[in-house]
Design an enzyme around this catalytic site. Sequence first.
Site, PDB file in Angstrom:
ATOM      1  N   GLY A 490       0.828  -1.196   0.000  1.00 28.91           N
ATOM      2  CA  GLY A 490       0.000   0.000   0.000  1.00 28.91           C
ATOM      3  C   GLY A 490       0.862   1.246   0.000  1.00 28.91           C
ATOM      4  N   GLY A 495       2.997   7.783   3.700  1.00 28.89           N
ATOM      5  CA  GLY A 495       4.111   6.851   3.626  1.00 28.89           C
ATOM      6  C   GLY A 495       3.734   5.604   2.858  1.00 28.89           C
ATOM      7  N   VAL A 497       3.357   1.263   2.893  1.00 30.11           N
ATOM      8  CA  VAL A 497       3.055   0.133   3.769  1.00 30.11           C
ATOM      9  C   VAL A 497       3.663  -1.134   3.170  1.00 30.11           C
ATOM     10  CG1 VAL A 497       1.251  -1.169   4.939  1.00 30.11           C
ATOM     11  CG2 VAL A 497       0.904   1.255   4.440  1.00 30.11           C
ATOM     12  N   LYS A 511       3.998   0.330   8.302  1.00 35.48           N
ATOM     13  CA  LYS A 511       3.952   1.582   7.550  1.00 35.48           C
ATOM     14  C   LYS A 511       5.189   2.414   7.845  1.00 35.48           C
ATOM     15  CE  LYS A 511       1.114   5.586   6.426  1.00 35.48           C
ATOM     16  NZ  LYS A 511      -0.162   6.261   6.579  1.00 35.48           N
ATOM     17  N   ASP A 603      -9.183  11.448   5.803  1.00 36.02           N
ATOM     18  CA  ASP A 603      -8.891  10.792   4.523  1.00 36.02           C
ATOM     19  C   ASP A 603      -9.679   9.488   4.393  1.00 36.02           C
ATOM     20  OD1 ASP A 603      -7.775  10.546   2.043  1.00 36.02           O
ATOM     21  OD2 ASP A 603      -5.852   9.775   2.736  1.00 36.02           O
TER      22      ASP A 603
END
Length: 768
Positions: A490, A495, A497, A511, A603
Site C-alpha cells: 500500500g 508513507g 506500507v 507503515k 482521509d
Amino acid sequence: MGFSISLFFLLLPLSFQSSSSLSSLNKGSSLSVEKQAQHFILSPNQMFCAGFFQVGENAFSFGIWFNDPHSHNPINVVWMANRDQPVNGKLSKLSLLNSGNIVLVDAGQITTWSSKTESHAPVKLHLQDDGNLVLDEPQGTILWQSFDFPTDTLLPDQPLTRFTQLVSSRSFTNHSSGFYKLLFDDNNVLSLIYDGPDVSSTYWPPPWLLSWQAGRFNYNSSRVAVFNSLGSFLSSDNYAFSTYDHGTVMPRRLTLDSDGNVRMYSRNEALKKCFDPERGRRCSCLPGYRVKNRSDWSYGCEPLFDITCNGNESTFLEIQGVELYGYDHNFIQNSTYMNCLNLCLQDCNCKGFQYRYDEGQGFSCYTKLQLRNGRHSPGFSGTISLRLPKGNNFSKEESVRAEDHVCLVQLQKGYVTKPENCYVRFFLWFATAVGVLELICLSMVWGFLTRTRQKSSADQQGYHVAAVGVRKYSYSELKKATKGFSEEIGRGGGGVVYKGILSDERHAAIKRLNEAKQGEGEFLAEVSIIGTLNHMNLIEMWGYCAEGKHRLLVYEYMENGSLAKNLSSNSLDWSKRYNIALGTARVLAYLHEECLEWILHCDIKPQNILLDANYQPKVADFGLSKLVNRNNLNNSSRFSMIRGTRGYMAPEWVYNLPITSKVDVYSYGIVLLEMVTGKSPTIGVQSIDGEESYNGRLVTWVKEKRSGTYSSWLEQIIDPAIETNYNKFKMDLLVRVALACVEESKDLRPTMSQVVEMLQSHESNPKS
C-alpha cells in the site's frame, strides 16, 4: 500543574521535596485538592505517591499510585479512599485531626471518608516504601493502614484475608467499584465472583468442580493469600503460581482488572516504565441484541425484539463455537437437534438452546432461560441456536460489539458554594492576584528553559509516554521483518506500507512514514493516544519505531486487503457492502464522539478501509497530527494544510472553512455512493452518460436518477456486480444516508452517531 512540577525539579530540587511533597502528615495538617500537584505524600524511596487525582469533571479521589518522576498523572493507582464518592475540586481536603482521626471532607462541608481512629499521642500519617499508607504512634503502634483495606490491587507482602476482598474497577478509566470480586468463600477457597446488578455467580474455580477436583484444599482456617516481589503467589487453599519473570526482585502489583481477570504486573525500573495492562476480553452481544449501556458494557445486552409464545412466529439462528454456561431449563441426553428445537419452541421463556456432543453421553440438549456467561472458543464442539422472530435479518456477521476499549466515563461533581464575608472575598482576590503574577514569571522562566534545554529533554533521556499495550521496535527488527522493505502492499500521502513477519511469527502491515518533521517526544505522545484506542472496526496498532529520522508504525495485517481492491474485483455482495457501511460508521462515531481526544480521520476512502478474513471493515491510516483536545475546540479550528484525497474531500477544504468532524461525514457519504454504484468518484460516470466528472458530478447524477420518474432508478445506478436479489430497502437506505452526508453545508449533514442510528434503526424493519 505538571509544568510547575517539572520547573521546581529543574530550579529548586531541594525545596521541592520540602515545600511540595511531604514525608508525612502530622496532627493539624491537611492535603488540599486544589494543590494536588504539589500536596502529596512521597514514600522515602520515591516509588509511591499518596494524594488527590482527578477522576472526572470536577471529581477527585484520594489514593496511592506508583510514582512516575516525569508525570504526575497517576496511571497505576493501587489504593483509593473514596472510589465511589469523589469530592469537589474546591475546598476539599484530607486532614489529620488533633483527635487522631483522618477525614476526607468534600467542599469543606461533608465528610465522605474517615479512618475512624483516635489517639492523644503525636501520631503521623506516612507512606512506606512498600506502598502502605500507615497511621501510627511514636512507639510504632499502627492505628490504621491502607493494606487492611485494599480496593482492586495487592502489593508485595500485602495479604488478602478472610476480612478483605478485591473489587474491580468499572472500566480502565472509571475507578468506581465494578462487578468482579476476589475473595475467600465460605468453603475457605479463593474465588472469583461476578456480582452484577441482576445476577451473581462464581466463575473461578469452575463451579461444576468440587474443591479437591480444582486442586484446592478447603480444610484450613487461615484464609490468607499473598505474593512477594520475586513473583511467587501462594494461597492457604493450596493455590499457587509464579510469574514468567519469577526470581527477579522488582516492583509488582496484582490487580483484579475491570474485565474480571486477575493479572500480576511487573515494572521495569531501568526504564521507569509504568505497568502496561494486558488486553482483556473482547465482548460483543449476540445477533439481535445490543449493549444496554454503551459507556459501560458490564451492564450486558438487551434484545432488539419481543419474543412471542407462538412457535410459528419464531426461527433460530445457529452459531458455531459459542458456549453459554448455566441457566439451563432443560437438559436432555441423546437428543436430536429437532427434538431440542421443538422443546424450546414449546416454552415461552426459552431464549435459545445449546446442542453439543459430550463424550460418552452422545448429543446433549440444553434449553436456555437466560443468555449469560458466554464465550467464543473455536475449540468448543457445540452450537448455540438463538430464538429470533421470523422475518428478521439478523446474522452472525451483524452482532453488536461492546467496544474493547471503554472511553473515559466522566464523573461529574457539583460544587456548592458557601457564603463569604467581604474580608474573605478581599483576601481571596489579593491571593489570586499574587498567584497570577507568580504564574506569569514562572511561565517566562519555563519558556526560556524550554528553548535552551531542548537537547536534554525527555527525547534524549529516553523517558517517553508509552502507549498502553504497544511495543517499541528497533529499525533493524522491522527491516528484517519486511526483508528490507521489499513487499509493498500500500502507498499513501503519509508513507508506504509493507508486509512483514514479526519475530513471533505474526503477519503485520508495517507503515514507513515519510521523513520525520516532528521530534521523537511529540511523535510518541501521539502514538500513545492512538495506542489506547480500541474498537472492533479500527485497525489495531501493535507497535512503533522512533529511531533517528525513522518513524514506523506496526499494524495487524488484513487478509482481504482494502475495500477499493474488493470493489474492483467484484467480490462483495450487497450484504457485505451494507455491513461494511455500518461498521465504518460505528468506528467513525467512536473516533468523533466517544473518546477523550477529538480525532479526525481526514482521509476516508476505500483504500483506507481494510477487510479482515470475515470481510469485517477496519479503518486504517487515521494518521498522526489529527488529534485535538476537546477543551481547545472552537469555531475557527483550522488545519495547516489541506488533507484528504481528491474526489472524497468536503467543500470546507476548498473554501478554507472551519474543519470539523463533518469533513469525515462527507467523505463517508462519497464512499457509500461508490459502494452502491461501483463507480469511483475520480473517474466519472462515463458508462452512463459519457461525461467525465468528479465527486460533485457523481452526487448530482445519483440525485437526478433518484428524483426521476423511473420507478427502477435504483436498478439504474446500482453496481452491476451486485446480484439482482439484493435487499432493495437497505440499498435505498444507503443511498438516502449517503446523500444526507454529502450536503454542501456541513450543518445539514448528520453526525456519524446519527448515521449509525439510521442504519441500525432499520435492522428489524419487516422489509429488511
